[in-house]
Design an enzyme around this catalytic site. Structure first.
Site, PDB file in Angstrom:
ATOM      1  N   GLN A  73     -35.549   6.862 -14.273  1.00 38.74           N
ATOM      2  CA  GLN A  73     -34.468   7.612 -13.621  1.00 38.74           C
ATOM      3  C   GLN A  73     -34.563   7.521 -12.091  1.00 38.74           C
ATOM      4  O   GLN A  73     -34.193   8.454 -11.378  1.00 38.74           O
ATOM      5  CB  GLN A  73     -34.490   9.070 -14.071  1.00 38.74           C
ATOM      6  CG  GLN A  73     -33.931   9.298 -15.471  1.00 38.74           C
ATOM      7  CD  GLN A  73     -32.461   8.915 -15.587  1.00 38.74           C
ATOM      8  OE1 GLN A  73     -31.696   8.989 -14.624  1.00 38.74           O
ATOM      9  NE2 GLN A  73     -32.048   8.497 -16.766  1.00 38.74           N
ATOM     10  N   SER A  74     -35.029   6.394 -11.591  1.00 35.91           N
ATOM     11  CA  SER A  74     -35.201   6.230 -10.140  1.00 35.91           C
ATOM     12  C   SER A  74     -33.860   6.288  -9.398  1.00 35.91           C
ATOM     13  O   SER A  74     -32.945   5.513  -9.680  1.00 35.91           O
ATOM     14  CB  SER A  74     -35.859   4.879  -9.873  1.00 35.91           C
ATOM     15  OG  SER A  74     -35.752   4.533  -8.506  1.00 35.91           O
ATOM     16  N   ASN A  75     -33.784   7.201  -8.439  1.00 29.37           N
ATOM     17  CA  ASN A  75     -32.612   7.247  -7.557  1.00 29.37           C
ATOM     18  C   ASN A  75     -32.634   6.072  -6.594  1.00 29.37           C
ATOM     19  O   ASN A  75     -31.580   5.559  -6.213  1.00 29.37           O
ATOM     20  CB  ASN A  75     -32.627   8.545  -6.750  1.00 29.37           C
ATOM     21  CG  ASN A  75     -32.616   9.753  -7.632  1.00 29.37           C
ATOM     22  OD1 ASN A  75     -31.699   9.942  -8.437  1.00 29.37           O
ATOM     23  ND2 ASN A  75     -33.653  10.584  -7.521  1.00 29.37           N
ATOM     24  N   CYS A  77     -33.724   3.059  -7.181  1.00 32.61           N
ATOM     25  CA  CYS A  77     -33.211   1.864  -7.860  1.00 32.61           C
ATOM     26  C   CYS A  77     -31.689   1.903  -7.958  1.00 32.61           C
ATOM     27  O   CYS A  77     -31.018   0.913  -7.686  1.00 32.61           O
ATOM     28  CB  CYS A  77     -33.848   1.732  -9.246  1.00 32.61           C
ATOM     29  SG  CYS A  77     -35.581   1.201  -9.162  1.00 32.61           S
TER      30      CYS A  77
END
Ligand SMILES: *Cc1c(COP(=O)(O)O)cnc(C)c1O
Length: 337
Positions: A73-75, A77
């Protein structure tokens, strides 16, 4: 100071707003919020500021493909994928999951929501990896893309190198121009890869902000994070031709709010998210800003901000974005109360 060129991806300045109902409910000092959830670009956030400088750097090196890495859930990325799409570049994301990568499709099914859904929509190539294999796989991916005749550029983890951290040096100038009559005693925000705190710390020094810079760690031991931030702030100063250096002791980080670990929202995070939503109509995220706000609320309750109350200094909470994670499958059950 060296001025840096950037590619515009944001709509700056982001607003500063007061949160009177939240302050009253907490019986604490006045609270203001800096809305970097409103930077623009596919739900935006703090990585969008960094990417304005990183993408300029990538383009100036002739890159046509960016590679980066982060959690499912990387913002970071998601914002990198959006920046690449906007600039007509390819984007490859190495996403780390716990356990073995063998059940790829299952993984996709299970997690295809929130930021990951947006990564896909924004056209990024997704590669699954385990934390221990990530560095090797990044290198392999870089070489593979080169062999394909393309020109890859590695965006650092969290966008946190001197190029990315510089964005938050300039963000401090932006903030100070907005809050001439406010004089916050503290700036509080979520800290992880350290670029945001390094930039804010250096910016405060350069532009003469005398309040405290308070990072709430979301995943790291305070000693490690202070060390990382002081090095990065010093390197960023060098990069900007400023002769300033920092020591770990001069960096404020709280690691009292790690709960069950990175990305696991517990009672304090939920409580903070609900309070911001119901008192102010503001959305926090379960991983970063929810944890930072939970830390701030606890520090208010413990009287941490009472020291300068005679001056009536407010707190400035810096919202760093991340709201798409609210819609991750993972948090559905716990956010429905
Ligand atoms: C990445 C991120 C942070 C942490 O910023 P760093 O510069 O990595 O310390 C905070 N909040 C959100 C929403 C983020 O995505």
């Amino acid at each position: 100071m060296k001025m840096l060129q950037k590619i515009q991806l944001t709509n700056l300045p982001t607003p500063v707003e007061e949160l009177p109902r939240l302050s009253a409910a907490l019986g604490g000092p006045r609270i203001y919020i800096k809305r970097d959830d409103l930077t623009g670009l596919a739900f935006g956030g703090n990585k969008t500021r960094k990417l304005e400088y990183l993408m300029f750097h990538a383009k100036s090196e002739g890159a046509d493909t960016v590679i980066t890495t982060g959690a499912v859930q990387s913002n970071h990325c998601r914002q990198t994928a959006a920046a690449a799409a906007k600039l007509g570049m390819n984007c490859v994301l190495l996403l780390t999951i716990k356990g073995k990568v063998s059940s790829k499709n299952q993984t996709k099914e299970k997690f295809l929501s929130g930021n990951l859904l947006l990564d896909q929509l924004l056209g990024a190539e997704l590669i699954w990896t385990e934390v221990g294999e990530r560095e090797d796989l990044l290198l392999d991916t870089f070489n593979r893309i080169k062999q394909e005749g393309k020109r890859p550029y590695m965006v650092p983890y969290g966008g946190s190198n001197p190029v990315g951290a510089s964005a938050y040096v300039f963000a401090v100038k932006e903030l100070l121009d907005q809050i001439k009559d406010i004089a916050p005693g503290w700036i509080v925000f979520a800290s992880s890869s350290g670029g945001t705190q390094a930039g804010i710390t250096l910016g405060a020094k350069i532009f003469g902000f005398t309040g405290k810079i308070v990072g709430i760690s979301v995943d790291e031991n305070a000693e490690i994070l202070k060390n990382r931030i002081s090095h990065l702030a010093t390197d960023t100063a060098n990069y900007l031709n400023e002769n300033i250096s920092f020591k770990p002791e001069g960096i404020n980080v709280f690691d009292d709010y790690l709960g069950e670990g990175y990305g696991i929202a517990g009672e304090p995070e939920i409580d903070a998210i609900v309070k911001f939503a119901r008192y102010e109509g503001l959305l926090l995220d379960p991983v970063y800003t929810g944890r930072a706000a939970a830390g701030m609320i606890d520090l208010i309750q413990r009287g941490y901000f009472n020291s300068n109350r005679s001056d009536n200094n407010p707190i400035l909470f810096w919202h760093t974005g991340g709201t798409p994670a609210l819609f991750a499958e993972k948090y559905r059950e716990i956010l429905w109360d």
